[in-house]
Design an enzyme around this catalytic site. Structure first.
Site, PDB file in Angstrom:
ATOM      1  N   ASP A  98     -20.622  23.900  -0.722  1.00 28.04           N
ATOM      2  CA  ASP A  98     -21.476  23.765  -1.891  1.00 28.04           C
ATOM      3  C   ASP A  98     -20.619  23.286  -3.056  1.00 28.04           C
ATOM      4  O   ASP A  98     -19.507  23.780  -3.249  1.00 28.04           O
ATOM      5  CB  ASP A  98     -22.110  25.123  -2.236  1.00 28.04           C
ATOM      6  CG  ASP A  98     -23.564  25.005  -2.631  1.00 28.04           C
ATOM      7  OD1 ASP A  98     -23.849  24.227  -3.568  1.00 28.04           O
ATOM      8  OD2 ASP A  98     -24.410  25.698  -2.031  1.00 28.04           O
ATOM      9  N   ASP A 199     -25.116  20.930  -5.847  1.00 23.02           N
ATOM     10  CA  ASP A 199     -26.053  21.759  -6.590  1.00 23.02           C
ATOM     11  C   ASP A 199     -26.640  21.012  -7.798  1.00 23.02           C
ATOM     12  O   ASP A 199     -25.889  20.443  -8.596  1.00 23.02           O
ATOM     13  CB  ASP A 199     -25.279  22.994  -7.068  1.00 23.02           C
ATOM     14  CG  ASP A 199     -26.176  24.096  -7.589  1.00 23.02           C
ATOM     15  OD1 ASP A 199     -26.968  24.628  -6.809  1.00 23.02           O
ATOM     16  OD2 ASP A 199     -26.071  24.436  -8.790  1.00 23.02           O
ATOM     17  N   GLU A 256     -28.918  18.184  -4.252  1.00 25.05           N
ATOM     18  CA  GLU A 256     -30.102  18.978  -4.587  1.00 25.05           C
ATOM     19  C   GLU A 256     -30.702  18.354  -5.842  1.00 25.05           C
ATOM     20  O   GLU A 256     -30.053  18.321  -6.888  1.00 25.05           O
ATOM     21  CB  GLU A 256     -29.724  20.439  -4.835  1.00 25.05           C
ATOM     22  CG  GLU A 256     -30.959  21.313  -4.958  1.00 25.05           C
ATOM     23  CD  GLU A 256     -30.756  22.576  -5.778  1.00 25.05           C
ATOM     24  OE1 GLU A 256     -31.558  23.496  -5.642  1.00 25.05           O
ATOM     25  OE2 GLU A 256     -29.802  22.640  -6.589  1.00 25.05           O
ATOM     26  N   HIS A 328     -32.033  29.441   0.448  1.00 25.08           N
ATOM     27  CA  HIS A 328     -31.717  30.693  -0.266  1.00 25.08           C
ATOM     28  C   HIS A 328     -32.466  30.845  -1.583  1.00 25.08           C
ATOM     29  O   HIS A 328     -32.332  31.865  -2.242  1.00 25.08           O
ATOM     30  CB  HIS A 328     -30.209  30.741  -0.525  1.00 25.08           C
ATOM     31  CG  HIS A 328     -29.771  29.660  -1.470  1.00 25.08           C
ATOM     32  ND1 HIS A 328     -29.837  28.321  -1.143  1.00 25.08           N
ATOM     33  CD2 HIS A 328     -29.307  29.712  -2.738  1.00 25.08           C
ATOM     34  CE1 HIS A 328     -29.419  27.602  -2.177  1.00 25.08           C
ATOM     35  NE2 HIS A 328     -29.089  28.419  -3.161  1.00 25.08           N
ATOM     36  N   ASP A 329     -33.219  29.818  -1.987  1.00 27.37           N
ATOM     37  CA  ASP A 329     -33.991  29.886  -3.236  1.00 27.37           C
ATOM     38  C   ASP A 329     -35.485  29.998  -2.979  1.00 27.37           C
ATOM     39  O   ASP A 329     -36.272  29.991  -3.933  1.00 27.37           O
ATOM     40  CB  ASP A 329     -33.773  28.607  -4.064  1.00 27.37           C
ATOM     41  CG  ASP A 329     -32.352  28.456  -4.555  1.00 27.37           C
ATOM     42  OD1 ASP A 329     -31.693  29.476  -4.806  1.00 27.37           O
ATOM     43  OD2 ASP A 329     -31.900  27.296  -4.689  1.00 27.37           O
TER      44      ASP A 329
HETATM   45  C1  GLC Z   1     -29.465  25.659  -7.353  1.00 30.61           C
HETATM   46  C2  GLC Z   1     -29.098  26.741  -6.398  1.00 30.61           C
HETATM   47  C3  GLC Z   1     -29.569  28.050  -6.952  1.00 30.61           C
HETATM   48  C4  GLC Z   1     -28.868  28.271  -8.270  1.00 30.61           C
HETATM   49  C5  GLC Z   1     -29.027  27.088  -9.213  1.00 30.61           C
HETATM   50  C6  GLC Z   1     -28.019  27.139 -10.319  1.00 30.61           C
HETATM   51  O1  GLC Z   1     -30.824  25.508  -7.499  1.00 30.61           O
HETATM   52  O2  GLC Z   1     -29.616  26.478  -5.128  1.00 30.61           O
HETATM   53  O3  GLC Z   1     -29.368  29.118  -6.080  1.00 30.61           O
HETATM   54  O4  GLC Z   1     -29.366  29.420  -8.890  1.00 30.61           O
HETATM   55  O5  GLC Z   1     -28.848  25.861  -8.581  1.00 30.61           O
HETATM   56  O6  GLC Z   1     -26.732  26.873  -9.825  1.00 30.61           O
END
Ligand code: GLC
Ligand code: CA
Length: 559
Positions: A98, A199, A256, A328-329
């Site tokens: 990540d 991320d 992401e 995980h979100d």
């Molecule tokens: C992304 C991650 C999440 C995190 C956010 C801030 O969306 O997947 O878990 O809280 O970024 O880093």
């Protein structure tokens, strides 16, 4: 289209805190993961994406990094990490790390320096602004609630944090910041990792002037996405990253990217001119909410078909998709898109079929392969996630929402649904830890666990293994063109994948009721060979007109 390993791979996502605890302190760790490598190998996955394991005060479970070059002590040491990498590679599994570089922790030495004084050399590493009329510099909302700005009395200015106040945003306009990020990326790549999951990477370029967003009536703050999602310099920054780092290695890169359209995603992932291999888009994650994620509504299959088809077609022959139904979100896939009460096993298998047979690289989130479900903890005290806790506090204490109503939204949508410990066996705490787990285990672990799944030849787990094998044996499952059939059928999701002369027909009954299926005239009337199904299928059955059982899934090779 080019054929590459990252298109042919199946990725398994690990949330280390909740995967396996080796030393019984209640927190999953690297040695715990190492102890499960044979399990991952037997499942057949090609790549592991590891959520952040860097040093972090854990305001947002590792997404707030205080040292990019070291491992969180709770998770282990750099030596453990090296052993994990070697263990994966020895089994032919690649490792994707990540990369969290939209923001750091406020405890990162850069930020500690930055907040010292306005002329500190690190000041410009972050986004500082004076207040406006005694208030925040603009009205942007943080993703975790409240203003996206925090006042820092020491220098009398505010800093921007799109997430928690312990996650200050880096200033990508500063070339020195970019150089530091690239150097850090090379440091990990030179250790032999195989890629990055980036991320919220499409938030790194903010619109000049940081304009106010349009608030909803009666609200003080507003979501400023149009000013920081896919911002004006995003492509430029990522082109630079590609030049400086990415193009020198053979990698899997996935961004992401909330709020991307298929057009933007096609630009980002364009095989010739793009910057990333693939992105995570979120349109299908929005199907069951009204604007804000917490305003839950039922999702409709017709809309799901429209969204997925737009993405399948939007990137066809140009970029590349990633396919996921949870992470995980997000809530657990079988609870959200299947029927985790009456048809947990068939519906989890159907969702697996869907994920593995669409065009794009499939991502399996830990526990998905055994059909782990959402959890409904009775009290807010059982929850750990900062987003969930902030939502509850604001809903109940500020807006006067009844606690039961707020909890119902949390049961449906909390990120902690995905973060309860992995269920390994039926021993106390599901075999995740012999200590006190950092978050309670889902009480359904005596029935739903890996040990049970390994012992049952009809389990979801064994079905995943077969699907993964099928995907490897049939290039059409990876490279074939996607075409939707029966677009208006309210229960069935039917599509073909075509790579001349091969064609697959995928039939999915997305409902808890039987569904009538009629073979579309465009397909040959007979001779289809069943490749996989989640119910026993009578070989003599006439596919031209038949009935599918609840959550039945079949994949045929078309004659
Ligand atoms: C992304 C991650 C999440 C995190 C956010 C801030 O969306 O997947 O878990 O809280 O970024 O880093
Ligand atoms: Ca531990």
């Amino acid at each position: 289209m080019n054929r590459t390993w990252w298109k042919e791979s199946v990725v398994y996502q690990i949330y280390p805190r909740s995967f396996c605890d080796s030393n019984d302190d209640g927190v999953g760790d690297l040695r715990g993961i190492i102890s499960k490598l044979d399990y991952l190998h037997a499942l057949g996955v090609d790549v592991v994406w590891l959520c952040p394991v860097y040093k972090s005060p854990n305001d947002d479970n590792g997404y707030d990094i205080s040292d990019y070059h070291d491992i969180m002590p709770e998770f282990g040491t750099l030596a453990d990490w090296e052993e994990l990498l070697a263990g994966l590679h020895a089994r032919g599994i690649r490792l994707v790390m990540d990369l969290v570089v939209n923001h750091t922790s406020d405890e990162h030495p850069w930020f500690v320096q930055s907040r010292q004084s306005k002329d500190n050399p690190y000041r410009d590493y972050y986004i500082w602004r004076p207040g406006k009329d005694g208030r925040e510099p603009n009205n942007w909302l943080s993703h975790f609630g409240g203003s996206a700005w925090e006042f820092d009395p020491r220098t009398g200015e505010y800093y921007l944090h799109l997430f928690s106040r312990k996650q200050p945003d880096l200033n990508w306009e500063n070339p020195q910041v970019r150089r530091e990020v690239y150097r850090m990326m090379r440091w990990w790549l030179d250790k032999g990792i195989d890629g990055f999951r980036m991320d919220v990477i499409n938030m790194i370029s903010k619109a000049p002037g940081l304009p106010d967003a349009e608030p909803e009536p009666g609200e003080r703050y507003a979501y400023g996405g149009r000013y920081f999602l896919n911002g004006p310099r995003l492509m430029e920054f990522l082109q630079e990253m590609k030049r400086e780092v990415l193009q020198h290695y053979d990698l899997l890169t996935v961004g992401e990217t909330p709020g991307v359209t298929p057009e933007i995603a096609a630009q980002l992932t364009d095989e010739q001119t793009g910057v990333l291999n693939m992105v995570f888009q979120f349109e299908h994650m929005g199907l069951d909410s009204e604007g804000l994620k917490w305003r839950v509504r039922p999702w409709s299959l017709l809309e799901m078909k429209q969204v997925m088809t737009r993405w399948q077609k939007g990137l066809e022959a140009r970029g590349w998709n990633s396919i996921y139904l949870t992470n995980h979100d997000q809530p657990r896939a079988v609870s959200r898109f299947g029927d985790d009460r009456r048809f947990r096993v068939p519906s989890a298998k159907l969702l697996a079929t869907f994920t593995l047979l669409l065009q794009g690289t499939p991502y399996i989130y830990q526990g998905e392969e055994i059909g782990m479900t959402n959890v409904a903890f009775p009290s807010i005290a059982d929850y750990r996630d900062i987003e969930t806790l902030n939502f509850y506090r604001e809903a109940v204490e500020v807006r006067g929402v009844p606690p039961a109503v707020a909890l119902a939204a949390i049961h449906a949508k909390s990120r902690d649904n995905a973060r309860t410990p992995m269920q390994w066996d039926s021993s106390p705490n599901a075999g995740f830890t012999a200590g006190n787990p950092w978050i309670p285990v889902n009480p359904n672990y005596p029935e739903i666990n890996v040990q049970q799944a390994l012992a049952d030849p009809d389990s979801i787990l064994h079905y995943y293994r077969r699907l993964i094998r099928l995907r490897k044996e049939h290039p059409v499952a990876v490279y074939g063109r996607y075409d939707l059939l029966l677009a208006d059928h309210p229960q069935l999701y039917v599509f073909t994948r075509t790579l001349e002369p091969d064609r697959l027909l995928v039939i999915l009954n997305f409902s808890s009721e039987p569904a009538r299926f009629q073979l579309p005239a465009a397909l040959p009337a007979a001779g289809h060979a069943l490749l996989i199904a989640n119910y026993p299928v009578d070989a003599a059955e006439d596919l031209r007109s038949t009935t599918l059982r609840p959550w039945e899934a079949r994949v045929y090779r078309v004659a």
